[in-house]
Design a protein around this motif. Structure first.
Motif, PDB file in Angstrom:
ATOM      1  N   ARG A  28       0.853  -1.188   0.000  1.00  0.00           N
ATOM      2  CA  ARG A  28       0.000   0.000   0.000  1.00  0.00           C
ATOM      3  C   ARG A  28       0.892   1.242   0.000  1.00  0.00           C
ATOM      4  NH1 ARG A  28      -2.393   3.868   3.209  1.00  0.00           N
ATOM      5  NH2 ARG A  28      -4.591   4.327   2.761  1.00  0.00           N
ATOM      6  N   LEU A  29       0.626   2.140  -0.939  1.00  0.00           N
ATOM      7  CA  LEU A  29       1.423   3.362  -1.086  1.00  0.00           C
ATOM      8  C   LEU A  29       0.546   4.594  -0.959  1.00  0.00           C
ATOM      9  CD1 LEU A  29       3.463   2.452  -4.299  1.00  0.00           C
ATOM     10  CD2 LEU A  29       4.243   2.222  -1.935  1.00  0.00           C
ATOM     11  N   GLU A  30       1.153   5.657  -0.444  1.00  0.00           N
ATOM     12  CA  GLU A  30       0.526   6.978  -0.490  1.00  0.00           C
ATOM     13  C   GLU A  30       1.559   7.915  -1.125  1.00  0.00           C
ATOM     14  OE1 GLU A  30      -0.674   9.874   2.947  1.00  0.00           O
ATOM     15  OE2 GLU A  30      -2.229   8.321   2.768  1.00  0.00           O
ATOM     16  N   VAL A  31       1.209   8.453  -2.289  1.00  0.00           N
ATOM     17  CA  VAL A  31       2.198   9.181  -3.093  1.00  0.00           C
ATOM     18  C   VAL A  31       1.649  10.536  -3.524  1.00  0.00           C
ATOM     19  CG1 VAL A  31       3.648   9.093  -5.165  1.00  0.00           C
ATOM     20  CG2 VAL A  31       3.065   6.971  -3.971  1.00  0.00           C
ATOM     21  N   ARG A  32       2.501  11.554  -3.456  1.00  0.00           N
ATOM     22  CA  ARG A  32       2.146  12.862  -3.997  1.00  0.00           C
ATOM     23  C   ARG A  32       2.646  12.934  -5.442  1.00  0.00           C
ATOM     24  NH1 ARG A  32       4.233  15.912  -0.472  1.00  0.00           N
ATOM     25  NH2 ARG A  32       2.362  16.611   0.649  1.00  0.00           N
ATOM     26  N   GLY A  33       1.719  13.191  -6.357  1.00  0.00           N
ATOM     27  CA  GLY A  33       2.066  13.270  -7.766  1.00  0.00           C
ATOM     28  C   GLY A  33       0.867  12.911  -8.626  1.00  0.00           C
ATOM     29  N   PRO A  34       0.883  13.262  -9.910  1.00  0.00           N
ATOM     30  CA  PRO A  34      -0.238  12.959 -10.804  1.00  0.00           C
ATOM     31  C   PRO A  34      -0.497  11.447 -10.862  1.00  0.00           C
ATOM     32  CG  PRO A  34       1.303  14.485 -11.829  1.00  0.00           C
ATOM     33  CD  PRO A  34       1.964  13.987 -10.601  1.00  0.00           C
ATOM     34  N   THR A  35      -1.756  11.071 -10.670  1.00  0.00           N
ATOM     35  CA  THR A  35      -2.112   9.654 -10.560  1.00  0.00           C
ATOM     36  C   THR A  35      -1.668   8.846 -11.772  1.00  0.00           C
ATOM     37  OG1 THR A  35      -4.010  10.199  -9.156  1.00  0.00           O
ATOM     38  CG2 THR A  35      -4.024   8.049 -10.245  1.00  0.00           C
ATOM     39  N   ASN A  36      -1.958   9.335 -12.976  1.00  0.00           N
ATOM     40  CA  ASN A  36      -1.619   8.574 -14.181  1.00  0.00           C
ATOM     41  C   ASN A  36      -0.114   8.362 -14.311  1.00  0.00           C
ATOM     42  OD1 ASN A  36      -4.291   8.353 -14.852  1.00  0.00           O
ATOM     43  ND2 ASN A  36      -4.261  10.094 -16.277  1.00  0.00           N
ATOM     44  N   ARG A  37       0.656   9.408 -14.026  1.00  0.00           N
ATOM     45  CA  ARG A  37       2.114   9.315 -14.167  1.00  0.00           C
ATOM     46  C   ARG A  37       2.712   8.384 -13.119  1.00  0.00           C
ATOM     47  NH1 ARG A  37       4.792  14.750 -13.672  1.00  0.00           N
ATOM     48  NH2 ARG A  37       6.638  13.401 -13.931  1.00  0.00           N
ATOM     49  N   VAL A  38       2.200   8.463 -11.882  1.00  0.00           N
ATOM     50  CA  VAL A  38       2.704   7.576 -10.820  1.00  0.00           C
ATOM     51  C   VAL A  38       2.402   6.119 -11.161  1.00  0.00           C
ATOM     52  CG1 VAL A  38       2.432   6.889  -8.405  1.00  0.00           C
ATOM     53  CG2 VAL A  38       2.553   9.320  -9.002  1.00  0.00           C
ATOM     54  N   ARG A  51      -6.527  13.581  -3.642  1.00  0.00           N
ATOM     55  CA  ARG A  51      -6.851  14.760  -2.837  1.00  0.00           C
ATOM     56  C   ARG A  51      -5.571  15.542  -2.570  1.00  0.00           C
ATOM     57  NH1 ARG A  51     -11.352  12.953   1.733  1.00  0.00           N
ATOM     58  NH2 ARG A  51     -12.914  12.173   0.241  1.00  0.00           N
ATOM     59  N   ALA A  52      -5.626  16.837  -2.913  1.00  0.00           N
ATOM     60  CA  ALA A  52      -4.472  17.737  -2.727  1.00  0.00           C
ATOM     61  C   ALA A  52      -3.221  17.142  -3.349  1.00  0.00           C
ATOM     62  CB  ALA A  52      -4.260  18.024  -1.236  1.00  0.00           C
ATOM     63  N   GLY A  53      -3.397  16.484  -4.493  1.00  0.00           N
ATOM     64  CA  GLY A  53      -2.259  15.910  -5.199  1.00  0.00           C
ATOM     65  C   GLY A  53      -1.744  14.610  -4.627  1.00  0.00           C
ATOM     66  N   ILE A  54      -2.471  14.048  -3.635  1.00  0.00           N
ATOM     67  CA  ILE A  54      -2.028  12.808  -2.976  1.00  0.00           C
ATOM     68  C   ILE A  54      -2.994  11.675  -3.324  1.00  0.00           C
ATOM     69  CG2 ILE A  54      -1.592  11.684  -0.756  1.00  0.00           C
ATOM     70  CD1 ILE A  54      -0.905  14.468   0.351  1.00  0.00           C
ATOM     71  N   GLN A  55      -2.443  10.533  -3.699  1.00  0.00           N
ATOM     72  CA  GLN A  55      -3.248   9.383  -4.091  1.00  0.00           C
ATOM     73  C   GLN A  55      -2.736   8.122  -3.371  1.00  0.00           C
ATOM     74  OE1 GLN A  55      -5.999   9.080  -6.523  1.00  0.00           O
ATOM     75  NE2 GLN A  55      -6.051   7.239  -5.278  1.00  0.00           N
ATOM     76  N   THR A  56      -3.676   7.244  -3.004  1.00  0.00           N
ATOM     77  CA  THR A  56      -3.339   5.953  -2.401  1.00  0.00           C
ATOM     78  C   THR A  56      -3.404   4.869  -3.479  1.00  0.00           C
ATOM     79  OG1 THR A  56      -4.224   6.642  -0.253  1.00  0.00           O
ATOM     80  CG2 THR A  56      -3.963   4.280  -0.617  1.00  0.00           C
ATOM     81  N   LYS A 102      12.801   3.741  -4.537  1.00  0.00           N
ATOM     82  CA  LYS A 102      13.845   4.352  -5.354  1.00  0.00           C
ATOM     83  C   LYS A 102      13.277   4.947  -6.637  1.00  0.00           C
ATOM     84  CE  LYS A 102      18.254   3.290  -7.606  1.00  0.00           C
ATOM     85  NZ  LYS A 102      19.255   2.226  -7.911  1.00  0.00           N
ATOM     86  N   THR A 103      12.394   4.206  -7.306  1.00  0.00           N
ATOM     87  CA  THR A 103      11.806   4.673  -8.560  1.00  0.00           C
ATOM     88  C   THR A 103      10.958   5.915  -8.356  1.00  0.00           C
ATOM     89  OG1 THR A 103      11.808   2.449  -9.494  1.00  0.00           O
ATOM     90  CG2 THR A 103      10.260   4.028 -10.446  1.00  0.00           C
ATOM     91  N   GLY A 133      10.800  12.082  -8.956  1.00  0.00           N
ATOM     92  CA  GLY A 133      10.332  13.341  -8.385  1.00  0.00           C
ATOM     93  C   GLY A 133       8.999  13.279  -7.677  1.00  0.00           C
ATOM     94  N   PHE A 134       8.525  12.082  -7.374  1.00  0.00           N
ATOM     95  CA  PHE A 134       7.256  11.961  -6.659  1.00  0.00           C
ATOM     96  C   PHE A 134       7.515  11.911  -5.148  1.00  0.00           C
ATOM     97  CE2 PHE A 134       6.476   9.521 -10.690  1.00  0.00           C
ATOM     98  CZ  PHE A 134       5.770  10.540 -11.321  1.00  0.00           C
ATOM     99  N   GLY A 135       6.533  12.328  -4.367  1.00  0.00           N
ATOM    100  CA  GLY A 135       6.660  12.313  -2.908  1.00  0.00           C
ATOM    101  C   GLY A 135       6.074  11.047  -2.308  1.00  0.00           C
ATOM    102  N   LEU A 136       6.930  10.195  -1.740  1.00  0.00           N
ATOM    103  CA  LEU A 136       6.472   8.956  -1.110  1.00  0.00           C
ATOM    104  C   LEU A 136       6.146   9.252   0.354  1.00  0.00           C
ATOM    105  CD1 LEU A 136       5.957   5.917  -1.096  1.00  0.00           C
ATOM    106  CD2 LEU A 136       8.414   5.570  -0.700  1.00  0.00           C
ATOM    107  N   LEU A 137       4.867   9.241   0.686  1.00  0.00           N
ATOM    108  CA  LEU A 137       4.416   9.595   2.037  1.00  0.00           C
ATOM    109  C   LEU A 137       4.214   8.374   2.933  1.00  0.00           C
ATOM    110  CD1 LEU A 137       1.806  12.338   1.079  1.00  0.00           C
ATOM    111  CD2 LEU A 137       4.248  12.591   1.548  1.00  0.00           C
ATOM    112  N   GLU A 138       3.864   7.234   2.319  1.00  0.00           N
ATOM    113  CA  GLU A 138       3.636   6.021   3.120  1.00  0.00           C
ATOM    114  C   GLU A 138       3.857   4.805   2.233  1.00  0.00           C
ATOM    115  OE1 GLU A 138       0.195   3.869   5.899  1.00  0.00           O
ATOM    116  OE2 GLU A 138      -0.398   5.299   4.350  1.00  0.00           O
ATOM    117  N   MET A 139       4.431   3.746   2.846  1.00  0.00           N
ATOM    118  CA  MET A 139       4.553   2.468   2.156  1.00  0.00           C
ATOM    119  C   MET A 139       4.522   1.355   3.201  1.00  0.00           C
ATOM    120  SD  MET A 139       7.384   0.978  -0.545  1.00  0.00           S
ATOM    121  CE  MET A 139       8.777   1.425   0.469  1.00  0.00           C
TER     122      MET A 139
END
Length: 316
Positions: free
Chosen positions: A229-239, A259-264, A281-282, A287-293
């Motif tokens: 399970r990931l929580e990432v800041r960045g455009p959903t399609n690109r991530v 929401r606010a650029g953050i997707q699970t 690492k990827t 350039g994406f923000g990894l908030l949770e893994m």
């Protein structure tokens, strides 16, 4: 403490229980699971001497339920799905009445009634009419009745059925407090409750045992992929596209709305491969923000559905 061997029960031409075998060790809490009509209640009624079996053997604390039912009943407390309450009685009178029915000696009966009132949290309701109690307190009275003879074995059939979330938590905590002093079989449709309370589970389907183990071991034997399970800041399609390029990634599934650029995301990877380091690492390199893994295991609901809706057996 409980040994069920090749248990079979027919109702006319219908086979409700089909060659069921399992054991419950002393002090253990066993979850007994299955869909409606699977044979759970029939099995529990046979164990508690309320029904005869067509074939097989059941022993409780070394006593055969068919040849020595009185000895078995002295050692069992039973909370059926439909609790035999008398709404016109007070809590104390009802428990004293059932103490007499269970053969609790007169000289220790007041002590036992007081003990179960205290252990089931009924001190403030001891003089109330049962018919005026809430569903949760009536369930507590039923459990107190099952504990009256200080049984070695407790058989609880849907003990939290119809309760609200707060009442479920209270009854769950009460059952957990009984562990060790009593051997418990617990049947419930509330699967998170089983995973929180029980040491092992037996899953029955169409009258047959389809699995028996701890929830953790069943998950390990049944899962077909690893999940992160990931929580990432960045455009959903690109991530999602970035993650999908990683070797070993099977599926990338966004959850809910961004929401606010953050997707699970739920990321499914090949079984046996730990891709967390490569995923982190990827994402960072792109350039994406990894908030949770965190890794995600199979829930008991997923285990239950796989065992009772699919034809293949459990891998060994």
């Amino acid at each position: 403490m409980i040994e069920v061997e090749h248990l079979t029960k027919y109702y006319g031409s219908i086979k409700a229980v089909d060659n069921v075998t399992f054991r419950v060790e002393k002090g253990e809490i066993l979850g007994f699971l299955g869909p409606n009509g699977a044979g759970k209640t029939t099995t529990m009624r046979i164990i508690t001497c309320f029904l005869p079996a067509t074939a097989g053997t059941v022993r409780v604390a070394g006593y055969d339920v068919f040849e020595e039912p009185l000895e078995v009943r002295r050692r069992i407390g039973y909370l059926p799905e439909e609790i035999p309450l008398y709404p016109e009685m007070t809590v104390t009178y009802y428990l004293d009445f059932f103490g007499r029915l269970k053969g609790v000696p007169k000289k220790v009966r007041p002590e036992r009634v007081e003990a179960v009132i205290e252990s089931c949290g009924l001190e403030d309701r001891r003089h109330e009419i049962i018919g005026k109690l809430s569903k949760g307190y009536r369930q507590r009275v039923g459990l107190a009745q099952a504990l009256l003879n200080d049984p070695e074995v407790l058989v609880l059939d849907e003990p939290t059925l119809g309760l609200d979330p707060r009442q479920i938590i209270e009854i769950r905590q009460l059952i957990k407090s009984l562990k060790g002093e009593h051997t418990i079989i617990l049947s419930s449709h509330i699967l998170p409750e089983v995973s929180m309370v029980c040491d092992r589970v037996v899953v029955i389907n169409e009258g047959q045992v389809v699995a028996e183990d701890t929830p953790e071991n069943l998950a390990a034997r049944l899962r077909r992929a690893e999940t992160i399970r990931l929580e990432v800041r960045g455009p959903t399609n690109r991530v999602a596209e970035c993650l999908q390029t990683l070797e070993g990634v099977r599926k990338v599934q966004p959850e809910g709305q961004e929401r606010a650029g953050i997707q699970t995301y739920q990321v499914e990877t090949e079984l046996g491969r730990d891709l967390r380091e490569a995923v982190a690492k990827t994402l960072i390199e792109n350039g994406f923000g990894l908030l949770e893994m965190r890794p995600v295991g199979m829930t008991l609901e997923e285990i239950f559905l796989r065992l009772t809706t699919e034809e293949e057996g459990v891998p060994t």
